[in-house]
Motif scaffolding. Sequence first.
Motif, short mmCIF file in Angstrom:
data_model
loop_
_atom_site.label_atom_id
_atom_site.label_comp_id
_atom_site.label_asym_id
_atom_site.label_seq_id
_atom_site.Cartn_x
_atom_site.Cartn_y
_atom_site.Cartn_z
N UNK A 191 37.64 47.92 42.71
CA UNK A 191 37.36 46.51 42.44
C UNK A 191 36.29 46.38 41.37
N UNK A 192 35.27 47.23 41.47
CA UNK A 192 34.18 47.17 40.50
C UNK A 192 34.67 47.45 39.11
N UNK A 193 35.44 48.53 38.97
CA UNK A 193 35.84 48.88 37.61
C UNK A 193 36.78 47.82 37.06
N UNK A 194 37.59 47.26 37.94
CA UNK A 194 38.49 46.19 37.51
C UNK A 194 37.68 44.98 37.04
N UNK A 195 36.69 44.62 37.86
CA UNK A 195 35.88 43.45 37.53
C UNK A 195 35.16 43.65 36.21
N UNK A 196 34.69 44.88 36.01
CA UNK A 196 33.97 45.13 34.78
C UNK A 196 34.88 44.96 33.57
N UNK A 197 36.08 45.53 33.68
CA UNK A 197 37.05 45.40 32.58
C UNK A 197 37.31 43.93 32.29
N UNK A 198 37.58 43.18 33.34
CA UNK A 198 37.94 41.78 33.15
C UNK A 198 36.78 41.00 32.58
N UNK A 199 35.58 41.28 33.07
CA UNK A 199 34.44 40.48 32.65
C UNK A 199 34.05 40.72 31.21
N UNK A 217 24.81 40.35 37.43
CA UNK A 217 26.05 40.95 37.91
C UNK A 217 26.03 42.45 37.65
N UNK A 218 25.39 42.86 36.57
CA UNK A 218 25.29 44.29 36.28
C UNK A 218 24.48 45.01 37.35
N UNK A 219 23.37 44.38 37.71
CA UNK A 219 22.52 45.03 38.72
C UNK A 219 23.22 45.09 40.06
N UNK A 220 23.91 44.01 40.39
CA UNK A 220 24.61 44.01 41.68
C UNK A 220 25.69 45.07 41.68
N UNK A 221 26.38 45.17 40.55
CA UNK A 221 27.42 46.19 40.45
C UNK A 221 26.84 47.57 40.68
N UNK A 222 25.67 47.81 40.06
CA UNK A 222 24.99 49.09 40.24
C UNK A 222 24.70 49.34 41.70
N UNK A 223 24.20 48.29 42.32
CA UNK A 223 23.84 48.36 43.73
C UNK A 223 25.05 48.74 44.58
N UNK A 224 26.13 48.02 44.32
CA UNK A 224 27.34 48.24 45.12
C UNK A 224 27.82 49.67 44.94
#
Lengths: 285, 340
Positions: free
Chosen positions: A271-279, B306-313
């Motif tokens: 989900x994270x990598x997908x979200x990153x791509x989309x964002x 959102x970057x920081x949260x992503x890192x956290x996750x």
Amino acid sequence: MASADQTVLQFVPLSTSLSAKVHPLVIFNICDCFVRRPDQAERVIGTLLGSILPDGTVDIRNSYVVPHNESSDQVALDIDYHHNLLSSHQKVNPKEVIVGWFSTGFGVTGGSALIHEFYSREVSNPVHLTVDTGFTNGEASIKAFVSINLSLGDQQLAAQFQEIPLDLRMVEAERVGFEILKTTAVDKLPSDMEGMEATMERLLALIDDTYKYVDDVVEGRVAPDNTVGRFISETVSSVPKMSPPAFDKLVNDSLQDQLLLLYLSSITRTQLSLAEKLNTAAQIL
Amino acid sequence: MFTAAAPSRSFLQVAATEEAVAPPLRVVQIEGLVILKIIKHCTEFSPALVTGQLLGLDVGSVLEVTNCFPFPIREEDEEIEAEGANYQLEMMRCLREVNVDNNTVGWYQSTLLGSFQTVELIETFMNYQENIRRCVCIIYDPSKSNQGVLALKALKLSDSFMELYRSNEFNGEKLREKNLSWVDIFEEIPIKVSNSALVSAFMTELEADSPVTQSDYDRLQLSTNPFMERNMEFLIECMDDLSMEQQKFQFYYRNLSRQQAQQQTWLQKRRSENMARKAAGEEPLPEEDPSNPIFKPLPEPSRLDSFLITNQVSNYCNQINSVAGQSFSRLYLMKALHEN
């Protein structure tokens, strides 16, 4: 003849079972101070901080060095420095109080009595810790002393340093791992799995040792030792007795739980990598 | 020829050239003393989070951390803040007197389940970075060490992130330009441990003969559930935050496309109007109207959160994976033992 008001020369007895426990940090700090001592100094001395445990054991948890000057018959201690650093330490951890003082070198020396007297004014019955950084006897001798008064009736005559038992088992150091602390250079910290592997290997080795011992005893090669036998039977009986299906179910349930967690975390990552791509790829047209 | 030329360079020149090309930081070398001090401070106050200062030397690509001292627990009070600064100066002065390196190289802090990636951390980093060229943050997690893991990490901010942070532009365009993703905010630096020969001698002497150590017991602990539960809780919280952030973005994009549609219709209207005016022989109106509210650019929300949260996750995911991996080994070990 003995009379009723006879005065007896005696040592004032202490609480009988006084002992001390030392945190590895203290040893590390003392060694570091000794390495960094001024050129002309023979030894370093400093203050020990810690607390008295409910059972009367002196728990030495922290230390700091105090600059001093020593000549043949007098010792000059930087008392200002001592007080400054003490108040700084207390700001961080008010629970740690002075419990004594340390010195490097083997055993007690002449100047020690003077310094001990100074610390006796700071705290009642201070502990004196000596760390032999010179390895005089070819071994690391770390000793703790307290002072006992020799008195004649109510009159004090002299004081004597008496050694007290010192607990050097270092649970904190074991937590970090002696592999890291006892070598001069470690290139990288062990990862989780490496640690696990080492532990398992050790466990297996222990089990093998036990097997071997039991076999030896059964075959009559080694004289049986009842205490060891009791320990072994205690250990074996501490394994909970359960039917194989129940145990299988337990293990499998736990495994399923862990797998579920793994699955969940993998989904999250996707989900994270997908979200990153989309964002970041979203272009404003 | 080269060898002949080299000694003729003055010391100053050498110093100047070294100043010019500072090698990148590759390794953080920590003394065992510092590790013990950090652990003691962090575990004594756990679960409260504490910080302290790292002292040491900056030698080429290695940052040596040779000592440290703890900070008192911070309180939100001006007066106490000033006292904290005094405390720091006093401590530095005292340590210098006993020949400890008194060069600040960074700070350490404790964390709960690795939840350290916050805006505050970045701000502290930027503050330190202003004064010292090279600094690191050492993070210690007391909750993890109950499982026999030495959870010590050295972090620094990546250069490209710092640049971006200074300019404070966290919009999609800039990030694409720099090719910066959430992975690139923090750089983890490998940790080396060094001990003086004296300490090493003492520790070798003092190591207990017992073949099992405390960390072995900790590692073989079968119950990891509380740890995992908290980890999952944190993860869920973070996912909620992340979806909030994403909603913010969706909102932004929806507004943006609506605005663009409005702009288009306005433009078409204006064009047809202009055609009519042209036919009537009048001056055409300009095709842009800055006073019109639909032309006002919408502010793009910052991506930093959102970057920081992503890192956290991703951090929580890693922890779950590693703990689950360990649990697997433990469970199989148990199974094997039981079968025997």
